[in-house]
Design an enzyme around this catalytic site. Sequence first.
Site, PDB file in Angstrom:
ATOM      1  N   PRO A 120       0.793  -1.226   0.000  1.00 47.50           N
ATOM      2  CA  PRO A 120       0.000   0.000   0.000  1.00 47.50           C
ATOM      3  C   PRO A 120       0.829   1.282   0.000  1.00 47.50           C
ATOM      4  CG  PRO A 120      -0.123  -1.105   2.130  1.00 47.50           C
ATOM      5  CD  PRO A 120       0.527  -2.060   1.174  1.00 47.50           C
ATOM      6  N   ASN A 121       0.317   2.250  -0.714  1.00 48.37           N
ATOM      7  CA  ASN A 121       0.850   3.615  -0.821  1.00 48.37           C
ATOM      8  C   ASN A 121       2.102   3.719  -1.687  1.00 48.37           C
ATOM      9  OD1 ASN A 121      -1.141   4.749   1.012  1.00 48.37           O
ATOM     10  ND2 ASN A 121      -0.064   3.623   2.613  1.00 48.37           N
ATOM     11  N   ARG A 169       5.200  10.975  -2.631  1.00 48.47           N
ATOM     12  CA  ARG A 169       4.896  10.654  -1.233  1.00 48.47           C
ATOM     13  C   ARG A 169       6.134  10.836  -0.350  1.00 48.47           C
ATOM     14  NH1 ARG A 169       4.994   4.531   1.047  1.00 48.47           N
ATOM     15  NH2 ARG A 169       4.141   5.017   3.090  1.00 48.47           N
ATOM     16  N   TYR A 200      11.329   8.754   1.018  1.00 51.42           N
ATOM     17  CA  TYR A 200      11.280   7.752  -0.053  1.00 51.42           C
ATOM     18  C   TYR A 200      11.882   8.209  -1.381  1.00 51.42           C
ATOM     19  CZ  TYR A 200       8.177   5.526   3.290  1.00 51.42           C
ATOM     20  OH  TYR A 200       7.658   4.962   4.430  1.00 51.42           O
ATOM     21  N   ASN A 229       7.797  -5.849  -1.073  1.00 59.61           N
ATOM     22  CA  ASN A 229       7.801  -4.733  -0.139  1.00 59.61           C
ATOM     23  C   ASN A 229       6.365  -4.626   0.392  1.00 59.61           C
ATOM     24  OD1 ASN A 229       7.811  -2.391   1.298  1.00 59.61           O
ATOM     25  ND2 ASN A 229       8.861  -1.154  -0.244  1.00 59.61           N
ATOM     26  N   ALA A 279       3.304  -0.841   4.746  1.00 60.69           N
ATOM     27  CA  ALA A 279       2.797  -0.799   6.129  1.00 60.69           C
ATOM     28  C   ALA A 279       2.336  -2.167   6.622  1.00 60.69           C
ATOM     29  CB  ALA A 279       1.667   0.225   6.228  1.00 60.69           C
ATOM     30  N   GLU A 320      12.275  -9.904   1.475  1.00 59.56           N
ATOM     31  CA  GLU A 320      11.583  -8.680   1.897  1.00 59.56           C
ATOM     32  C   GLU A 320      12.487  -7.479   1.660  1.00 59.56           C
ATOM     33  OE1 GLU A 320       9.540  -8.761   5.740  1.00 59.56           O
ATOM     34  OE2 GLU A 320      10.370  -6.771   6.156  1.00 59.56           O
ATOM     35  N   HIS A 350      12.733  -2.973   1.666  1.00 55.89           N
ATOM     36  CA  HIS A 350      12.172  -1.657   1.984  1.00 55.89           C
ATOM     37  C   HIS A 350      13.097  -0.595   1.434  1.00 55.89           C
ATOM     38  CE1 HIS A 350       9.328  -3.545   4.702  1.00 55.89           C
ATOM     39  NE2 HIS A 350      10.343  -4.291   5.100  1.00 55.89           N
ATOM     40  N   ARG A 384      13.807   4.067  12.101  1.00 55.62           N
ATOM     41  CA  ARG A 384      12.615   4.924  12.096  1.00 55.62           C
ATOM     42  C   ARG A 384      11.783   4.683  13.369  1.00 55.62           C
ATOM     43  NH1 ARG A 384       9.724   4.649   6.494  1.00 55.62           N
ATOM     44  NH2 ARG A 384       8.688   6.457   7.444  1.00 55.62           N
TER      45      ARG A 384
END
Length: 147
Positions: free
Chosen positions: A10-11, A18, A23, A74, A77, A98, A100, A107
Amino acid sequence: MKKALIIQGPNLNLLGTREKTIYGSTTLADIDSAMKEFGASIGLEVDTFQSNSEGDIIDKIHAARETYCGVVINPAAYTHTSVAIRDAIAAVDIPFVEVHLSNIHTREEFRHRSMTVAVCAGQICGFGPDSYRLGLMALKQIADKKE
Ligand code: DQA
């Protein structure tokens, strides 16, 4: 040529606009085309998929086992929340890596925990769009070793 899938959560469709300080300004389309090109250069035909919906991501994971030697994912969230995506990954017997863009461990604390990494071969994070490149390299190595 072996086929690999990149799943984007998502996103990530909003990449490029964004939270650019986190990012960057690379768009999802930029990543998709760069990874198709890079994949071909290391012997992987790359397909890409993005969804904001947990159920659609799960359906894609289930279907992936029929076509792909592995998946770079990825989960965005959902990384931090989704037992359902974790169980889907565990249910299919192809390797997952995985990735990111950001270093989730530097973070907010809620991002430090990944629900999904324990059912993946490993995690690559913090290298911006290059995280996907490194993820594909890892997947290629795993797929070659399996032969
Ligand atoms: C992300 C990190 C997640 O914590 C966040 O929710 C995202 C993107 C990354 O690529 O850095 O949406 O997965």
